[in-house]
Motif scaffolding. Structure first.
Motif, PDB file in Angstrom:
ATOM      1  N   VAL A 156     -43.964 -15.628   5.461  1.00 63.10           N
ATOM      2  CA  VAL A 156     -43.045 -16.369   4.593  1.00 63.10           C
ATOM      3  C   VAL A 156     -42.527 -15.388   3.549  1.00 63.10           C
ATOM      4  CG1 VAL A 156     -42.789 -18.267   2.957  1.00 63.10           C
ATOM      5  CG2 VAL A 156     -44.303 -18.522   4.934  1.00 63.10           C
ATOM      6  N   PHE A 157     -41.208 -15.400   3.325  1.00 56.10           N
ATOM      7  CA  PHE A 157     -40.607 -14.489   2.350  1.00 56.10           C
ATOM      8  C   PHE A 157     -39.944 -15.289   1.243  1.00 56.10           C
ATOM      9  CE2 PHE A 157     -41.026 -11.845   6.050  1.00 56.10           C
ATOM     10  CZ  PHE A 157     -41.396 -10.603   5.513  1.00 56.10           C
ATOM     11  N   SER A 158     -40.225 -14.893  -0.003  1.00 54.21           N
ATOM     12  CA  SER A 158     -39.616 -15.570  -1.150  1.00 54.21           C
ATOM     13  C   SER A 158     -38.135 -15.239  -1.236  1.00 54.21           C
ATOM     14  CB  SER A 158     -40.323 -15.161  -2.442  1.00 54.21           C
ATOM     15  OG  SER A 158     -40.344 -13.738  -2.577  1.00 54.21           O
ATOM     16  N   THR A 159     -37.768 -14.004  -0.930  1.00 55.83           N
ATOM     17  CA  THR A 159     -36.367 -13.580  -0.912  1.00 55.83           C
ATOM     18  C   THR A 159     -36.170 -12.610   0.236  1.00 55.83           C
ATOM     19  OG1 THR A 159     -36.871 -11.771  -2.445  1.00 55.83           O
ATOM     20  CG2 THR A 159     -36.025 -13.808  -3.402  1.00 55.83           C
ATOM     21  N   ILE A 160     -34.977 -12.645   0.818  1.00 52.10           N
ATOM     22  CA  ILE A 160     -34.649 -11.689   1.881  1.00 52.10           C
ATOM     23  C   ILE A 160     -33.391 -10.934   1.484  1.00 52.10           C
ATOM     24  CG2 ILE A 160     -33.876 -11.427   4.261  1.00 52.10           C
ATOM     25  CD1 ILE A 160     -35.743 -13.556   5.101  1.00 52.10           C
ATOM     26  N   MET A 161     -33.533  -9.630   1.329  1.00 48.01           N
ATOM     27  CA  MET A 161     -32.392  -8.775   0.969  1.00 48.01           C
ATOM     28  C   MET A 161     -31.825  -8.167   2.248  1.00 48.01           C
ATOM     29  SD  MET A 161     -32.653  -9.090  -2.352  1.00 48.01           S
ATOM     30  CE  MET A 161     -31.735  -7.756  -3.089  1.00 48.01           C
ATOM     31  N   PRO A 162     -30.613  -8.518   2.651  1.00 46.59           N
ATOM     32  CA  PRO A 162     -30.054  -8.071   3.934  1.00 46.59           C
ATOM     33  C   PRO A 162     -29.960  -6.557   4.082  1.00 46.59           C
ATOM     34  CG  PRO A 162     -28.622  -9.680   2.854  1.00 46.59           C
ATOM     35  CD  PRO A 162     -29.692  -9.329   1.884  1.00 46.59           C
TER      36      PRO A 162
END
Length: 449
Positions: A156-162
């Motif tokens: 699970v990721f809190s934020t995903i930076m492309p």
């Protein structure tokens, strides 16, 4: 007494939420509890010797399921100095040698000591990570190197930076290497990695939270796979093509549960493609639960649709080939063209084993006045003997009179129906509401929502 106490202790210590119960097994003169904000912390007040850890290790060997502040709300925490002291005193020994399942919120300060908790018998892991942290992402290759036989993985990721530290590319380069995987839950994969995952021989459950692929890659013909898959959950599919790209890989899979949820609101033509793909790719005799939904709107706009814009009943009929369905949820924003109750009966004749049927529209949608009336419930009871939950939008503006002869003739009081979800079913006056409630009371076991 020991014959009784040992099994009891095994049960009591088998599942642990946080390390503080074990930290408190250290001699009481070595630690204190300190209040910091709204949390309590176990803090060392004296140095540790290896002999001080004997009682801690006695109970630690019983732990099989360990969670480290997974929800971020654990009231009592352990200060990092405790882990540092344990690392020195035990020469880096595994603190939970028999643990099989670990769920870890990597935002926690204790993340730097995570290797002390991943024992040799580990088989299932859940990690809440941040894509902004290269340190946390380094866990993924280390996990494969030291635990290649994992059977269940959840990221699970809190934020995903492309563009910065994109975790999808990193996960995709490792995840298919776990050949014993039975359950996999993660945000997404590259399509090339998904192709390799589809070949895993034991994978039974696949969950993707943000299903999105490069259309130029998915357009190529793909060889089917997923030989053992029985649960497929696709959340936030960005397009119908993304969803179908996954369905194309299903070939002979013994699927029992499928969930398809989109980011936005799909058209009738799009849903036709989806239902057709499901009917063509999934085995007709194994599927028991299907859940298809339009996405949740982020603003307060209401979607309105005319009867012509709704998903046609002919489109929905693609799913009638699944004769063993027990739970069906179809939540489409534009609604479904159910023009008379004969169509509902048609569905129930096909889905004789159904215990739950939800055919409704999301709360942000408005359709024309429904064609189904309250009186049609009487006929529903005749055909749907096993039905426990029902979700339909009715026209309740003119509740019919209760005809006791009709009720008794089909043994409606023996109905299994206990849950009725009526959504935004139109109703007019207070008298109409009271009459509707009285009408529904003929179902003795029902709970009205």
């Amino acid at each position: 007494m020991q014959v009784v106490s040992e099994p009891a202790l095994d049960v009591l210590w088998s599942k642990l939420d946080g390390f503080y119960p074990l930290a408190k097994c250290l001699p009481s003169h070595l630690w204190i509890e300190e209040e910091r904000g709204n949390r309590q912390y176990v803090v060392l007040r004296q140095p540790l010797a290896s002999s001080d850890c004997l009682r801690l290790f006695f109970y630690a060997t019983k732990v099989q399921d360990f969670s480290a502040d997974w929800d971020g709300i654990t009231a009592t925490q352990v200060d990092t100095t405790v882990y540092q002291a344990l690392q020195v005193a035990t020469e880096g020994a595994k603190l939970l040698p028999n643990v099989q399942h670990v769920a870890w919120n990597c935002k926690n300060d204790s993340f730097q000591f995570i290797h002390m908790f991943l024992g040799p018998r580990l088989s299932e892991v859940e990690f809440r990570l941040s894509s902004k942290s290269s340190t946390q992402l380094s866990l993924i290759p280390a996990l494969y190197e030291h635990h290649p036989s994992l059977t269940s993985i959840k990221f699970v990721f809190s934020t995903i930076m492309p563009t910065v530290n994109n975790p999808i590319a990193l996960i995709s380069s490792f995840v298919y290497k776990w050949k014993d995987l039975q359950s996999l839950e993660l945000p997404n994969l590259t399509y090339s990695a998904l192709l390799k995952v589809s070949e895993l021989p034991y994978l039974k459950r696949l969950v993707m939270k943000e299903c999105r692929f490069d259309s130029t890659v998915t357009s190529a013909a793909a060889k089917g796979g997923f030989p053992a898959l029985n649960s497929l959950l696709l959340h936030e599919c960005h397009s119908v093509s993304d969803c179908i790209a996954v369905l194309k890989l299903i070939d002979g899979s013994p699927l029992r549960h499928i969930l398809l949820m989109f980011v936005g609101v799909e058209t009738s033509a799009s849903w036709k493609q989806v239902f057709l793909a499901v009917s063509q790719r999934c085995q007709h005799d194994t599927l028991t639960q299907i859940d298809c939904r339009d996405g949740v709107k982020s603003n307060n706009d209401i979607i309105t649709s005319t009867y012509e814009e709704m998903v046609s009943y002919e489109t929905l009929k693609s799913l009638l080939v699944f004769r063993n369905l027990s739970w069906i949820t179809i939540e489409i924003a534009k609604g479904i063209q159910i023009s008379d109750f004969a169509m509902v009966i048609d569905m129930m004749r096909s889905w004789k084993e159904a215990q739950g049927l939800q055919v409704k529209i999301p709360p942000f949608s408005r359709c024309e006045k429904p064609k189904i009336t309250l009186e049609d419930l009487i006929y529903l009871a005749e055909y749907c003997g096993e039905l426990e939950e029902l979700g339909l939008v009715f026209d309740a503006t003119s509740p019919p009179e209760i005809k006791r002869s009709s009720v008794s003739s089909i043994n409606i009081r023996e109905s299994e129906l206990t849950q009725l979800f009526v959504g935004d079913s139109p109703i007019k006056t207070c008298l109409g509401r009271s009459h509707s409630v009285r009408y529904l009371s003929i179902f003795e076991e029902i709970n009205h929502d």
